[in-house]
Scaffold this motif. Structure first.
Motif, PDB file in Angstrom:
ATOM      1  N   PRO A 102      38.423  29.132  47.070  1.00 29.72           N
ATOM      2  CA  PRO A 102      37.925  28.098  47.873  1.00 29.72           C
ATOM      3  C   PRO A 102      38.441  27.864  49.235  1.00 29.72           C
ATOM      4  N   GLU A 103      37.972  26.915  49.869  1.00 26.66           N
ATOM      5  CA  GLU A 103      38.661  26.873  51.451  1.00 26.66           C
ATOM      6  C   GLU A 103      39.784  26.125  51.244  1.00 26.66           C
ATOM      7  N   ASN A 104      40.753  26.640  52.269  1.00 27.79           N
ATOM      8  CA  ASN A 104      42.322  26.232  52.133  1.00 27.79           C
ATOM      9  C   ASN A 104      43.004  26.549  50.894  1.00 27.79           C
ATOM     10  N   TRP A 105      42.674  27.565  50.161  1.00 33.23           N
ATOM     11  CA  TRP A 105      43.079  27.832  48.997  1.00 33.23           C
ATOM     12  C   TRP A 105      44.683  28.078  49.024  1.00 33.23           C
ATOM     13  N   CYS A 106      45.022  28.635  50.257  1.00 35.67           N
ATOM     14  CA  CYS A 106      46.477  29.299  50.314  1.00 35.67           C
ATOM     15  C   CYS A 106      47.328  28.155  50.404  1.00 35.67           C
ATOM     16  N   ASN A 107      46.597  26.801  50.692  1.00 35.63           N
ATOM     17  CA  ASN A 107      47.575  25.719  50.871  1.00 35.63           C
ATOM     18  C   ASN A 107      47.423  24.600  49.757  1.00 35.63           C
ATOM     19  N   ASP A 108      46.159  24.728  49.173  1.00 39.51           N
ATOM     20  CA  ASP A 108      45.994  23.758  47.969  1.00 39.51           C
ATOM     21  C   ASP A 108      46.496  24.223  46.647  1.00 39.51           C
ATOM     22  N   TYR A 109      46.803  25.379  46.551  1.00 42.17           N
ATOM     23  CA  TYR A 109      47.058  26.142  45.155  1.00 42.17           C
ATOM     24  C   TYR A 109      48.332  26.943  45.529  1.00 42.17           C
ATOM     25  N   SER A 110      49.263  27.238  44.312  1.00 44.16           N
ATOM     26  CA  SER A 110      50.535  27.795  44.584  1.00 44.16           C
ATOM     27  C   SER A 110      50.818  29.377  44.250  1.00 44.16           C
ATOM     28  N   GLY A 111      49.609  29.821  43.564  1.00 42.88           N
ATOM     29  CA  GLY A 111      49.802  31.254  42.984  1.00 42.88           C
ATOM     30  C   GLY A 111      48.536  31.561  42.047  1.00 42.88           C
ATOM     31  N   PHE A 112      48.501  32.949  41.784  1.00 41.65           N
ATOM     32  CA  PHE A 112      47.621  33.538  40.752  1.00 41.65           C
ATOM     33  C   PHE A 112      48.283  33.434  39.363  1.00 41.65           C
ATOM     34  N   LEU A 113      47.590  33.028  38.330  1.00 42.14           N
ATOM     35  CA  LEU A 113      47.934  33.247  36.938  1.00 42.14           C
ATOM     36  C   LEU A 113      46.910  34.227  36.453  1.00 42.14           C
ATOM     37  N   MET A 114      47.500  35.182  35.937  1.00 38.63           N
ATOM     38  CA  MET A 114      46.671  36.649  35.127  1.00 38.63           C
ATOM     39  C   MET A 114      46.745  36.591  33.835  1.00 38.63           C
ATOM     40  N   CYS A 115      45.735  37.096  33.081  1.00 37.61           N
ATOM     41  CA  CYS A 115      45.980  37.481  31.674  1.00 37.61           C
ATOM     42  C   CYS A 115      45.104  38.557  31.325  1.00 37.61           C
ATOM     43  N   THR A 116      45.720  39.472  30.582  1.00 37.63           N
ATOM     44  CA  THR A 116      45.323  40.676  30.136  1.00 37.63           C
ATOM     45  C   THR A 116      45.534  40.857  28.699  1.00 37.63           C
ATOM     46  N   VAL A 117      44.658  41.480  28.133  1.00 39.99           N
ATOM     47  CA  VAL A 117      44.480  41.794  26.757  1.00 39.99           C
ATOM     48  C   VAL A 117      44.677  43.574  26.757  1.00 39.99           C
ATOM     49  N   MET A 118      45.608  43.990  26.196  1.00 39.51           N
ATOM     50  CA  MET A 118      46.106  45.343  26.237  1.00 39.51           C
ATOM     51  C   MET A 118      45.898  46.057  24.816  1.00 39.51           C
ATOM     52  N   GLN A 119      45.537  47.115  24.723  1.00 35.61           N
ATOM     53  CA  GLN A 119      45.226  48.000  23.446  1.00 35.61           C
ATOM     54  C   GLN A 119      46.902  48.215  22.871  1.00 35.61           C
ATOM     55  N   ASN A 120      47.739  48.684  23.866  1.00 37.06           N
ATOM     56  CA  ASN A 120      48.883  49.155  23.320  1.00 37.06           C
ATOM     57  C   ASN A 120      50.223  48.412  24.168  1.00 37.06           C
ATOM     58  N   LYS A 121      51.593  48.102  23.722  1.00 45.75           N
ATOM     59  CA  LYS A 121      52.502  47.638  24.247  1.00 45.75           C
ATOM     60  C   LYS A 121      52.673  48.443  25.558  1.00 45.75           C
ATOM     61  N   CYS A 122      53.331  47.903  26.503  1.00 49.15           N
ATOM     62  CA  CYS A 122      53.655  48.686  27.821  1.00 49.15           C
ATOM     63  C   CYS A 122      54.986  47.934  28.340  1.00 49.15           C
ATOM     64  N   ALA A 123      55.599  48.842  29.150  1.00 47.96           N
ATOM     65  CA  ALA A 123      56.930  48.214  29.426  1.00 47.96           C
ATOM     66  C   ALA A 123      56.682  47.691  31.065  1.00 47.96           C
ATOM     67  N   SER A 124      55.484  48.136  31.651  1.00 52.63           N
ATOM     68  CA  SER A 124      55.159  47.518  32.967  1.00 52.63           C
ATOM     69  C   SER A 124      53.601  47.508  33.264  1.00 52.63           C
ATOM     70  N   MET A 125      53.165  47.038  34.086  1.00 53.75           N
ATOM     71  CA  MET A 125      51.897  46.829  34.415  1.00 53.75           C
ATOM     72  C   MET A 125      51.592  46.747  36.109  1.00 53.75           C
ATOM     73  N   LEU A 126      50.692  47.654  36.643  1.00 52.19           N
ATOM     74  CA  LEU A 126      50.304  47.695  37.803  1.00 52.19           C
ATOM     75  C   LEU A 126      49.106  46.973  38.044  1.00 52.19           C
ATOM     76  N   ILE A 127      48.946  45.857  38.931  1.00 51.74           N
ATOM     77  CA  ILE A 127      48.021  45.020  39.283  1.00 51.74           C
ATOM     78  C   ILE A 127      47.455  45.317  40.734  1.00 51.74           C
ATOM     79  N   LYS A 128      46.406  45.515  40.874  1.00 51.23           N
ATOM     80  CA  LYS A 128      45.821  45.880  42.231  1.00 51.23           C
ATOM     81  C   LYS A 128      44.924  44.533  42.815  1.00 51.23           C
ATOM     82  N   ILE A 129      45.056  44.131  43.665  1.00 50.06           N
ATOM     83  CA  ILE A 129      44.208  42.853  44.381  1.00 50.06           C
ATOM     84  C   ILE A 129      43.853  43.535  45.790  1.00 50.06           C
ATOM     85  N   SER A 130      42.438  43.551  45.813  1.00 47.76           N
ATOM     86  CA  SER A 130      41.948  43.895  46.930  1.00 47.76           C
ATOM     87  C   SER A 130      40.996  42.826  47.478  1.00 47.76           C
ATOM     88  N   MET A 131      40.732  43.071  48.771  1.00 44.96           N
ATOM     89  CA  MET A 131      39.995  41.917  49.694  1.00 44.96           C
ATOM     90  C   MET A 131      38.609  42.542  49.235  1.00 44.96           C
TER      91      MET A 131
END
Length: 981
Positions: free
Chosen positions: A845-874
């Protein structure tokens, strides 16, 4: 703006006096018209205007001039200073205006800093044109760097005073000019722009102090050198943001797109140019204008040429900053541009120090001149065109002849040298960095003929081939690192590198590094790693400056030269996985030793003999050794230890030293050490109250045996009780007011978690198979941001914990959150539906960077993992995207193992290249080739005011968050499960 000429405003308002008499005649003639006029006159009289008799002592010509000048300035539109060709200028002006605190009292100085061609002058000029009418006087001094080289500083002072005062002013000395500026402008509200300042003397001559100017004045300074601004104590430094990918495309199109004669494949070709320019406005304008009238073949030829021959009009701008460096800073810059871009600073510093660059201060100079950046993760980077400038300087007048370059690093160039005449002597090359997966035989011939080589870094992955080593090695070498030195023979007899500071050999087949005794007075670092044939170490008496020694996986090494124990300069010694090593030399004179690590050397049956007090020893770590007795010398001679790790001693029979002798101890790890001991509880009564970390992993404690004396350790910050046999703790943890990390993982009999202290940040209770509910154990935690519950069948608390943790993280500035759970209960209750697969999109939305504080992400993975790489693209093309074909994740999809929830605050992203508050759509994706992602969702998190407590939060105890890739188009974030203990 009314002018009350020879009439009092109150008479106009009330229609009284002589004015009222004249108005009465109008009322007689036309009462309706008079009523309209009456209302209009009342409104006009309430507006602040001019009363000529009170202006300029009633001098009519001066009054008229002031009225005309004021009206002309106010007639200028509010956006008149904005050049429509300056893409992205509006948002940047808004940021700069906020730093100016426009309209506030006092004098404020603001600097605009960035690399050449980044748009500093355009930004300052645009703001100047937009706000100048609000100041009593104003002026802009352009190209101060060039002007001061042509004229002296008093000429610049004279120009500034003449422009501000709108009359000719003569200045005869710099000192007089300073006095004149202060006395003439100290009561004036002025706006002054000083463009392209490169010397502190210029600032001192033109804007030496805030008291030179009247209240409300604003001084704007543009420069390539941040150091100047900080030294002059500027109020704010505004770092110019390069153009985002979308902005760069728009700017390039304005200059390159020929609508009368559009070329074939314009979009594809233009994107290649935009990628080359990497957001630099100057490069986009120059290349766009050049390509405007070219055919497709011309575009293709230009792109091909740019790979080898840069556009000098573009490189001249950053080269100005390079030309202003000292000789040692130039060498440092060229080494980083050729060898160390995208590398960790911690590794590069060792090599740069070895070359005598004194890099700590040099790197700061390069950063302040916008030639280098260091990410928050400690990675060197620079603009693509700045690096290209460095490469261009190195190639010099012989771009196609690498034998005449000072530095060679390109695989193709070195290979061509290998196939050429490798027997010719070379005194031009001083540094080589080479990586090949096949053969090093030709490289050895080249190295044998480079006589002035100071830096050599080689990586050869083919460990099976055996080659003849170099017949000659330069004695000028300062840094020598060779991975895959597949040579059995020692170094050449004539190799006497008295300047050598760092020597690293990995996967070498030498039985000894050199024959006999060798004196290397400057060698500080010696690393011998996976040298499977090494039989003996060198005599350390010949290495008087040695500070760091690493011996790793030297499988045939049976002894270390006894001279090691007499070495007075050594600070760090690590001996690991040398499985035939039988003993560590007796420690006699090692007063500077700070770190001693001996790991996985099972043939060592006796603890190293210590004959002298090791007052400097801070860290002692011995793991997986055959030692049966821990002698009293540990407590007697290592009294200043801060960290002690004694783990996996299968043959241990007794501990003869007392823990309470180690008064400075802060970290104690006893992994699997207590298990074979018969007097478990007795040893814990000796543990020090000053401990910060305690690791009791796999000590077989049951409900009876776990020592309640732990509660006396009130300063604990990290506690590891994992892989033990207790079902519950018979003491509370709530009194540990400094505890940040608690690891109770794999306590398979644990029935319930204890009440957690308010200070806790990290909780690991994974694979506590008997644990079925969390309850309210976490309700007092004010910092909880990292919770691992993998392998725990909790069914009643799946929705409570994420909400609680998110509220905690929202209240802490620049914070992150990681929650790992078994099953999909948390995913089912996520704020928005998850998309099927590993990619999802988000409209902003307009002015998103001031009206909100951050991104909340949720993933369902097949196996347990020690780390996760998340790519955010324009994803600028998502405007109006139809989501009809997007498929949402459902509970029945796949075989679920693990759910991740990750929160990333905007504050942690604002300083990246990727950050662009004008973006209106983003694409998110999980970058994991080995673990299938069934569902992925993202939502924005509403903003919440920060709490005062955030100021006291320790940044060490936050989820492992690193940026693996950062560009204008995309950012890749690595979120890792932490393992502190």
């Amino acid at each position: 703006m009314p002018v009350f000429y020879d009439v009092d405003p109150s008479d106009v308002r009330k229609q009284s006096g002589n004015f009222g008499k004249s108005f009465a005649k109008l009322q007689v003639e036309n009462i309706n018209k008079a009523l309209i006029w009456r209302n209009a006159l009342v409104d006009a009289s309430n507006i602040a205007g001019w009363e000529p008799k009170y202006v300029a002592n009633g001098h009519e010509s001066k009054v008229i001039k002031e009225i005309v000048d004021t009206i002309l300035e106010r007639l200028i539109p509010i956006d008149a200073g904005i050049d429509e060709d300056l893409v992205g200028i509006t948002t940047r002006l808004k940021d700069l205006k906020s730093q100016l605190e426009f309209g506030c009292e006092g004098v404020r100085m603001v600097g605009i800093w960035g690399c050449g061609g980044s748009g500093k002058t355009a930004l300052a000029t645009s703001l100047y044109m937009q706000i100048r009418q609000h100041f009593q006087d104003h002026c802009i001094l352009e190209n101060i760097r060039d002007e001061s080289s042509k004229f002296d500083l008093k000429k610049l002072q004279q120009n500034m005073l003449s422009a501000v005062l709108k009359k000719e002013v003569a200045v005869y000395s710099v000192a007089e000019g300073k006095h004149m500026i202060k006395t003439m402008l100290c009561s004036r509200n002025v706006l002054i722009v000083l463009d392209d300042v490169n010397n502190l003397d210029q600032l001192n001559a033109l804007a030496g102090s805030r008291n030179w100017f009247g209240s409300g004045s604003r001084i704007i300074i543009t420069t390539r050198d941040e150091h100047l601004l900080k030294t002059h104590k500027i109020d704010e430094v505004c770092n110019v943001r390069l153009l985002s990918n979308a902005e760069a495309i728009r700017l390039f199109n304005r200059h390159a797109y020929n609508e009368n004669n559009p070329i074939e494949d314009y979009q594809t070709l233009s994107l290649r140019v935009v990628s080359y320019a990497a957001g630099l406005p100057l490069a986009l304008k120059v290349l766009g204008s050049f390509l405007y009238d070219k055919e497709k073949k011309g575009w293709m030829s230009t792109l091909a040429r740019l790979k080898d021959i840069p556009e000098m009009e573009i490189l001249e701008k950053p080269k100005i900053s390079y030309d202003g460096l000292k000789i040692v800073e130039k060498k440092l810059f060229l080494d980083i541009a050729c060898f160390w871009r995208h590398e960790l600073k911690i590794y590069a510093m060792e090599a740069l120090e070895a070359c005598g660059y004194h890099p700590e201060i040099g790197i700061e100079v390069l950063r302040q001149k916008a030639l280098l950046t260091v990410s928050r993760d400690g990675v060197f980077d620079m603009h693509d065109l700045v690096q290209e400038m460095g490469h261009y300087i190195v190639r010099g007048e012989h771009p196609n002849n690498p034998e005449k370059h000072s530095r060679v690093w390109k695989y193709e160039e070195i290979n061509n040298m290998c196939f050429g005449d490798a027997t010719m002597e070379n005194d031009k090359i001083e540094a080589i960095k080479y990586a090949d997966y096949e053969d090093a035989s030709q490289l050895c011939k080249i190295v044998s003929n480079v006589k002035q080589l100071r830096y050599l870094q080689v990586f050869i992955n083919n460990l099976k081939s055996r080659v003849e080593g170099p017949t000659f090695l330069s004695n000028e070498l300062c840094y020598f690192s060779w991975y895959g030195y597949s040579v059995k023979s020692s170094f050449p007899d004539g190799f006497q590198p008295v300047k050598l500071v760092v020597l690293k050999l990995t996967h070498s087949f030498q039985q000894e590094i050199w024959k006999g005794f060798k004196h290397l007075p400057n060698l500080k670092v010696l690393e011998l790693i996976r040298m499977t044939e090494l039989l003996r170490t060198p005599n350390f008496d010949g290495l008087p400056s040695l500070e760091k020694l690493i011996l790793l996986e030297c499988s045939k090494l049976k002894e270390i030269h006894p001279s090691l124990g007499n070495h007075t300069s050594l600070q760090y010694v690590s001996v690991s996985n040398c499985r035939r090593l039988r003993m560590f030399p007796t420690i006699i004179h090692m007063e500077n030793l700070k770190y001693l690590n001996i790991w996985s050397c099972p043939k060592i049956h006796k603890f190293p003999k210590i004959q002298e007090n090791l007052e400097g020893l801070l860290n002692l770590s011995i793991e997986d050794a055959g030692i049966d007795v821990l002698p009293s010398s540990v407590g007697e001679c290592c009294t200043n230890l801060i960290s002690l790790e004694l783990s996996y001693f299968k043959n241990l029979k007794s501990i003869q030293f007392k823990f309470n002798a180690l008064q400075s101890l802060k970290q104690l790890k006893l992994k699997e050490l207590i298990r074979p001991m018969k007097t478990r509880r007795q040893s814990f009564h000796q543990i020090l109250l000053g401990l910060r970390k305690l690791d009791l992993y796999s000590c077989c404690f049951n409900d009876v045996e776990i020592p309640s004396s732990i509660i006396e350790l009130s300063n604990l910050q990290e506690l590891n009780l994992s892989s033990n046999d207790f079902s519950r703790l018979d003491f509370s943890l709530s009194q540990f007011t400094q505890l940040k990390l608690l690891d109770m993982s794999r306590c398979e009999k644990l029935l319930e978690l204890p009440e957690l202290p308010s200070s806790l940040t990290i909780l690991n209770a994974s694979y506590c198979k008997s644990l079925t509910a969390l309850g309210d154990c976490h309700k007092k935690c004010r910092w909880l941001s990292h919770v691992l519950l993998e392998g725990v069948s909790i069914i009643n608390d799946a929705d409570r914990l994420p909400k609680f943790m998110l509220e905690v993280c929202k209240a802490i500035k620049n914070h992150y959150m990681v929650l790992q759970l078994s099953g999909v209960e948390a995913a089912k209750g996520f704020t928005t539906p998850l998309f099927k697969g590993k990619i999802c999109t988000l409209q902003l939305p307009e002015n998103w960077c001031n009206d909100y504080s951050g991104f909340l992400m949720c993933t369902v993975m097949q196996n347990k993992c020690a780390s996760m790489l998340i790519k955010i693209s324009m994803n600028e093309e998502m405007n109006g995207m139809d989501f009809e074909h997007d498929v949402f994740w459902e509970e029945g999809d796949g075989d679920y193992k693990c759910t991740w929830m990750v929160y990333v605050s905007f504050g942690s992203l604002r300083q990246t290249k990727w950050w662009d508050q004008t973006c209106n759509a983003l694409s998110f994706g999980v970058e994991d080739l080995w673990n299938k992602c069934y569902g992925f969702g993202v939502s924005l998190v509403d903003k919440k005011s920060l709490t005062e407590a955030s100021a006291y939060h320790s940044s060490r105890y936050v989820p492992n968050f690193s940026i693996e890739h950062d560009s204008r188009s995309a950012i890749i974030i690595d979120i890792s499960i932490m393992d502190y203990l």
